[in-house]
Design a protein around this motif. Structure first.
Motif, PDB file in Angstrom:
ATOM      1  N   LEU A  26     -19.942  28.935   7.918  1.00 10.57           N
ATOM      2  CA  LEU A  26     -21.147  29.754   7.836  1.00 10.57           C
ATOM      3  C   LEU A  26     -21.861  29.686   9.175  1.00 10.57           C
ATOM      4  N   GLU A  27     -22.494  30.767   9.549  1.00 12.42           N
ATOM      5  CA  GLU A  27     -23.214  30.783  10.821  1.00 12.42           C
ATOM      6  C   GLU A  27     -24.386  29.802  10.808  1.00 12.42           C
ATOM      7  N   HIS A  28     -25.136  29.784   9.723  1.00 11.15           N
ATOM      8  CA  HIS A  28     -26.300  28.905   9.617  1.00 11.15           C
ATOM      9  C   HIS A  28     -26.370  28.275   8.228  1.00 11.15           C
ATOM     10  N   PRO A  29     -25.542  27.256   7.958  1.00 17.09           N
ATOM     11  CA  PRO A  29     -25.595  26.624   6.635  1.00 17.09           C
ATOM     12  C   PRO A  29     -26.899  25.857   6.445  1.00 17.09           C
ATOM     13  N   SER A  30     -27.392  25.872   5.220  1.00 15.43           N
ATOM     14  CA  SER A  30     -28.585  25.083   4.911  1.00 15.43           C
ATOM     15  C   SER A  30     -28.202  23.669   4.463  1.00 15.43           C
ATOM     16  N   HIS A  31     -26.985  23.517   3.947  1.00 13.50           N
ATOM     17  CA  HIS A  31     -26.487  22.230   3.461  1.00 13.50           C
ATOM     18  C   HIS A  31     -25.007  22.122   3.809  1.00 13.50           C
ATOM     19  N   GLN A  32     -24.582  20.912   4.120  1.00 13.25           N
ATOM     20  CA  GLN A  32     -23.164  20.700   4.391  1.00 13.25           C
ATOM     21  C   GLN A  32     -22.801  19.245   4.170  1.00 13.25           C
ATOM     22  N   ALA A  33     -21.549  19.023   3.877  1.00  7.77           N
ATOM     23  CA  ALA A  33     -21.028  17.661   3.719  1.00  7.77           C
ATOM     24  C   ALA A  33     -19.517  17.725   3.854  1.00  7.77           C
ATOM     25  N   GLN A  34     -18.945  16.568   4.099  1.00 11.47           N
ATOM     26  CA  GLN A  34     -17.490  16.511   4.190  1.00 11.47           C
ATOM     27  C   GLN A  34     -16.971  15.338   3.395  1.00 11.47           C
ATOM     28  N   GLY A  35     -15.715  15.431   3.051  1.00 11.78           N
ATOM     29  CA  GLY A  35     -15.072  14.362   2.308  1.00 11.78           C
ATOM     30  C   GLY A  35     -13.677  14.126   2.842  1.00 11.78           C
ATOM     31  N   THR A  36     -13.231  12.892   2.705  1.00  8.62           N
ATOM     32  CA  THR A  36     -11.877  12.545   3.114  1.00  8.62           C
ATOM     33  C   THR A  36     -11.225  11.727   2.017  1.00  8.62           C
ATOM     34  N   ASN A  37      -9.941  11.840   1.951  1.00  4.22           N
ATOM     35  CA  ASN A  37      -9.154  11.020   1.042  1.00  4.22           C
ATOM     36  C   ASN A  37      -8.179  10.245   1.922  1.00  4.22           C
ATOM     37  N   PRO A  38      -8.541   9.016   2.303  1.00  8.32           N
ATOM     38  CA  PRO A  38      -7.713   8.264   3.238  1.00  8.32           C
ATOM     39  C   PRO A  38      -6.324   7.941   2.705  1.00  8.32           C
ATOM     40  N   SER A  39      -6.140   7.971   1.400  1.00  7.75           N
ATOM     41  CA  SER A  39      -4.820   7.632   0.874  1.00  7.75           C
ATOM     42  C   SER A  39      -3.788   8.725   1.143  1.00  7.75           C
ATOM     43  N   CYS A  40      -4.252   9.976   1.347  1.00  4.92           N
ATOM     44  CA  CYS A  40      -3.279  11.043   1.604  1.00  4.92           C
ATOM     45  C   CYS A  40      -3.621  11.888   2.833  1.00  4.92           C
ATOM     46  N   GLY A  41      -4.807  11.694   3.406  1.00  8.25           N
ATOM     47  CA  GLY A  41      -5.165  12.409   4.616  1.00  8.25           C
ATOM     48  C   GLY A  41      -5.912  13.718   4.417  1.00  8.25           C
ATOM     49  N   ASP A  42      -6.207  14.097   3.174  1.00  8.09           N
ATOM     50  CA  ASP A  42      -6.979  15.318   2.938  1.00  8.09           C
ATOM     51  C   ASP A  42      -8.373  15.172   3.548  1.00  8.09           C
ATOM     52  N   ASN A 142     -26.737  15.149   1.507  1.00 11.69           N
ATOM     53  CA  ASN A 142     -26.050  14.145   2.320  1.00 11.69           C
ATOM     54  C   ASN A 142     -25.134  14.852   3.299  1.00 11.69           C
ATOM     55  N   GLN A 143     -25.130  14.437   4.534  1.00  9.29           N
ATOM     56  CA  GLN A 143     -24.303  15.078   5.553  1.00  9.29           C
ATOM     57  C   GLN A 143     -22.846  14.657   5.479  1.00  9.29           C
ATOM     58  N   ASP A 144     -22.569  13.443   5.086  1.00  9.09           N
ATOM     59  CA  ASP A 144     -21.206  12.937   5.038  1.00  9.09           C
ATOM     60  C   ASP A 144     -20.908  12.387   3.656  1.00  9.09           C
ATOM     61  N   ALA A 145     -19.853  12.859   3.058  1.00  6.30           N
ATOM     62  CA  ALA A 145     -19.403  12.309   1.791  1.00  6.30           C
ATOM     63  C   ALA A 145     -18.515  11.118   2.132  1.00  6.30           C
ATOM     64  N   ALA A 146     -19.079   9.943   2.069  1.00  7.83           N
ATOM     65  CA  ALA A 146     -18.342   8.754   2.485  1.00  7.83           C
ATOM     66  C   ALA A 146     -17.136   8.540   1.585  1.00  7.83           C
ATOM     67  N   SER A 147     -16.024   8.241   2.201  1.00  8.34           N
ATOM     68  CA  SER A 147     -14.829   7.952   1.427  1.00  8.34           C
ATOM     69  C   SER A 147     -14.773   6.451   1.176  1.00  8.34           C
ATOM     70  N   THR A 148     -14.013   6.106   0.178  1.00  9.69           N
ATOM     71  CA  THR A 148     -13.839   4.697  -0.130  1.00  9.69           C
ATOM     72  C   THR A 148     -12.401   4.322   0.176  1.00  9.69           C
ATOM     73  N   GLU A 149     -12.116   3.049   0.141  1.00  5.18           N
ATOM     74  CA  GLU A 149     -10.783   2.580   0.495  1.00  5.18           C
ATOM     75  C   GLU A 149      -9.693   3.177  -0.383  1.00  5.18           C
ATOM     76  N   ASP A 150      -9.992   3.397  -1.659  1.00  6.82           N
ATOM     77  CA  ASP A 150      -8.958   3.928  -2.540  1.00  6.82           C
ATOM     78  C   ASP A 150      -9.013   5.450  -2.646  1.00  6.82           C
ATOM     79  N   GLY A 151      -9.918   6.077  -1.870  1.00  8.77           N
ATOM     80  CA  GLY A 151      -9.988   7.530  -1.876  1.00  8.77           C
ATOM     81  C   GLY A 151     -10.829   8.116  -2.990  1.00  8.77           C
ATOM     82  N   ILE A 152     -11.374   7.274  -3.855  1.00  9.31           N
ATOM     83  CA  ILE A 152     -12.246   7.759  -4.925  1.00  9.31           C
ATOM     84  C   ILE A 152     -13.650   7.847  -4.359  1.00  9.31           C
ATOM     85  N   PRO A 153     -14.260   9.013  -4.436  1.00  6.92           N
ATOM     86  CA  PRO A 153     -15.617   9.133  -3.922  1.00  6.92           C
ATOM     87  C   PRO A 153     -16.556   8.143  -4.594  1.00  6.92           C
ATOM     88  N   ALA A 154     -17.424   7.540  -3.797  1.00  6.96           N
ATOM     89  CA  ALA A 154     -18.352   6.533  -4.308  1.00  6.96           C
ATOM     90  C   ALA A 154     -19.232   7.085  -5.420  1.00  6.96           C
TER      91      ALA A 154
END
Length: 160
Positions: A26-42, A142-154
């Motif tokens: 989006l050119e000008h998002p009002s909200h954003q966040a990201q997520g990672t799944n360290p167990s598979c790299g998504d 929240n700006q960053d969706a923190a990942s956990t060691e097992d890939g399950i979102p906190a």
């Protein structure tokens, strides 16, 4: 899962992987966040433009397996133009179906029910939920969706 359900599941996943909906920025998002799944790299980033409590526009970017990309693509279609509370309810039902807490036939998921086949593959549930997790973090501001060691979102309670 019947062979008809399996065929539909595979067709939907492949279609959304090949041509994801609302992919990009989006050119000008009002909200954003990201997520990672360290167990598979998504890795998925979700950007929203909220107008009051309505998801006026939504986009996502990133890379991941076919299930992750298809689920996130379908999520954007399901929540675009809808109220945040509806998006939150959809996420609860989708997660409950994938984790076996709710019967797919009784969940108000619309087209998302075609992804209920993921529940047959427990290691892929995290993949299907990653975009939803990022969406909930974006809504919460929240700006960053923190990942956990097992890939399950906190925020998902630590259980798949």
């Amino acid at each position: 899962m019947s062979s008809v359900e399996n065929d539909l599941y595979q067709e939907v996943v492949l279609e959304h992987k090949r041509a994801p909906r609302n992919f990009g920025h989006l050119e000008h998002p009002s909200h954003q966040a990201q997520g990672t799944n360290p167990s598979c790299g998504d890795r998925v980033a979700v950007e929203l433009l909220l107008d009051g409590s309505t998801v006026q526009d939504i986009r996502f970017s990133g890379q991941g397996c076919a299930i992750c990309m298809a689920s996130t693509s379908m999520m954007t279609e399901a929540v675009k133009g809808r109220d945040v509370a509806v998006a939150q309810e959809l996420q609860k039902h989708f997660r409950a179906v994938l984790t076996g807490e709710e019967d797919p036939e009784e969940a108000p998921l619309g087209k998302l029910v075609s992804l209920s086949g993921v529940r047959q593959y427990p290691s892929r549930i995290k993949c299907a939920l990653l975009g939803w997790h990022a969406l909930m973090h974006a809504i919460a501001g929240n700006q960053d969706a923190a990942s956990t060691e097992d890939g399950i979102p906190a925020t998902e309670g630590g259980a798949a």
